[in-house]
Design an enzyme around this catalytic site. Structure first.
Site, short mmCIF file in Angstrom:
data_model
loop_
_atom_site.label_atom_id
_atom_site.label_comp_id
_atom_site.label_asym_id
_atom_site.label_seq_id
_atom_site.Cartn_x
_atom_site.Cartn_y
_atom_site.Cartn_z
N ARG A 32 0.82 -1.23 0.00
CA ARG A 32 0.00 0.00 0.00
C ARG A 32 0.85 1.27 0.00
O ARG A 32 0.52 2.25 -0.66
CB ARG A 32 -0.93 -0.01 1.21
CG ARG A 32 -2.02 -1.05 1.08
CD ARG A 32 -3.00 -0.88 2.19
NE ARG A 32 -4.09 -1.81 2.12
CZ ARG A 32 -5.08 -1.86 2.99
NH1 ARG A 32 -5.10 -1.02 4.02
NH2 ARG A 32 -6.06 -2.73 2.87
N ASP A 141 -15.25 9.70 9.79
CA ASP A 141 -14.16 8.78 9.50
C ASP A 141 -12.86 9.56 9.60
O ASP A 141 -12.85 10.79 9.47
CB ASP A 141 -14.30 8.20 8.08
CG ASP A 141 -13.54 6.90 7.92
OD1 ASP A 141 -14.14 5.83 8.01
OD2 ASP A 141 -12.30 6.96 7.71
C1 LIG Z 1 -13.72 -1.45 7.52
S1 LIG Z 1 -14.29 0.20 7.53
C2 LIG Z 1 -15.83 0.03 8.37
C3 LIG Z 1 -16.93 0.77 7.67
C4 LIG Z 1 -18.33 0.54 8.23
N1 LIG Z 1 -18.42 0.96 9.61
C5 LIG Z 1 -18.76 -0.90 8.10
O1 LIG Z 1 -18.85 -1.59 9.10
O2 LIG Z 1 -19.00 -1.35 6.98
C6 LIG Z 1 -13.24 0.90 8.78
C7 LIG Z 1 -13.15 2.41 8.72
O3 LIG Z 1 -12.54 2.88 9.93
C8 LIG Z 1 -11.82 4.05 9.62
N2 LIG Z 1 -10.86 4.30 10.72
C9 LIG Z 1 -9.72 3.64 11.01
N3 LIG Z 1 -9.13 4.19 12.09
C10 LIG Z 1 -9.91 5.22 12.50
C11 LIG Z 1 -9.85 6.17 13.54
N4 LIG Z 1 -8.84 6.19 14.42
N5 LIG Z 1 -10.84 7.07 13.65
C12 LIG Z 1 -11.87 7.09 12.78
N6 LIG Z 1 -12.00 6.22 11.77
C13 LIG Z 1 -11.03 5.29 11.62
C14 LIG Z 1 -11.16 3.73 8.29
O4 LIG Z 1 -10.77 4.89 7.59
C15 LIG Z 1 -12.27 2.92 7.59
O5 LIG Z 1 -13.02 3.75 6.72
#
Ligand SMILES: C[S@@+](CC[C@H](N)C(=O)[O-])C[C@H]1O[C@@H](n2cnc3c(N)ncnc32)[C@H](O)[C@@H]1O
Length: 297
Positions: A32, A141
């Site tokens: 990545r 996010d």
């Molecule tokens: C796998 S997605 C989950 C999306 C959705 N909640 C779902 O369950 O389908 C995880 C998301 O968490 C976000 N993320 C990771 N670390 C984070 C943080 N410290 N604060 C806010 N968002 C975060 C990532 O950018 C990503 O978009």
């Protein structure tokens, strides 16, 4: 990548986002961040780490976090939490808030928006029964880039096919070239803002419902505990907290407890002021419990 460079990136990600870069993710980091280097004209990973060390450039650090986040999501992901929302949480909160006629929902870590739009489409099913209600759905996010996609609400055929019932597609989407865009009505129900779950300040106030799904899995235990500690006080009394299918509060030092009747639904006992039945609080004029129409995908 050298051990020292990997350790540096690991610490950077941990501190900035909570993401835990374990040794088995080394190949993922290389691939990545290799892409990030090519996009930014940086010679290689060594040069990237050197630049990060020297400049402490917040823009570059955010780009590294963005590159390492997993944004996998889909409409009505895992279905059960959305059934729970439609059949339990929504009727319960509408009854509890009958006097204020307001409802606040937070999708923390919303990625490209499908989770928030899925909730908005379920709420929209209530139609005129919610006339006069102030409904807020906030999607946040850490990644500003993914939030741009969420705001646009434009999805590929592949993204649409994953989880979106056909009747929802016909009702709420317009075709834009070879893609599909969520209708203005549904988009206007959701607001997207950047937010890091590790942040201590509380810019958004309290919520009736918090969806925090499929993000804790990327954190180590102390970070999971910290995030839950920060999110729990942001729930109203009797509010609902929903985690991802592979996530649990079991074994974590948190005040949230499982609702024994509904798997995947969590509450904060100290904030539970009344039985969870959909009865209005004493003193409030009784209102009929809203029947949420069935939606089967
Ligand atoms: C796998 S997605 C989950 C999306 C959705 N909640 C779902 O369950 O389908 C995880 C998301 O968490 C976000 N993320 C990771 N670390 C984070 C943080 N410290 N604060 C806010 N968002 C975060 C990532 O950018 C990503 O978009």
């Amino acid at each position: 990548m050298t051990e020292a460079d990997f350790a540096f990136l690991r610490l950077l990600l941990q501190q900035r986002s909570g993401l835990s870069l374990t040794a088995d993710k080394r190949y993922l980091a290389e691939s990545r961040l290799g892409i990030l280097c090519r996009r930014r004209g940086i010679a290689d990973l060594e040069a990237l780490v050197r630049q990060l060390r020297l400049s402490r450039d917040p823009g570059l650090e955010s780009a590294v976090v963005d590159a390492m986040t997993t944004n996998e999501t889909l409409f009505f992901r895992d279905q059960t939490p959305f059934n729970l929302f439609r059949d339990v949480i929504l009727p319960e909160r509408l009854a509890a808030n009958a006097a204020s006629r307001s409802l606040r929902i937070w999708c923390a870590a919303v990625s490209s928006g499908q989770e928030a739009y899925s909730l908005a489409m379920l709420i929209d099913e209530l139609g005129d029964r919610l006339a006069g209600w102030k409904i807020e759905i906030l999607g946040t996010d850490i990644s500003s880039e993914i939030l741009e996609k969420a705001r646009a609400g434009i999805y590929s055929q592949f993204e649409i096919q994953r989880g979106l019932p056909i009747q929802m597609l016909l009702k709420h989407f317009q075709q834009v070239g070879d893609k599909w865009q969520v209708s203005q009505r549904i988009r206007s129900m959701v607001e997207f803002k950047p937010h890091n779950l590790l942040e201590r300040n509380d810019p958004f106030g309290r919520f009736d419902v918090i969806f925090c799904r499929n993000v804790l899995i990327y954190f180590d235990v102390p970070t999971k505990v910290k995030v839950l500690e920060l999110l729990t006080p942001r729930l109203v009394p009797d509010g609902a907290f929903v985690l991802g299918a592979a996530e649990t509060v079991l074994g974590l030092a948190t005040k949230l407890t499982c609702d024994p009747q509904h798997r995947g639904l969590y509450r904060h006992p100290a904030m539970t002021a009344a039985p969870l039945a959909s009865s209005p609080a004493p003193g409030l004029r009784p209102r009929p419990v809203v029947a949420v129409s069935a939606l089967r995908g």
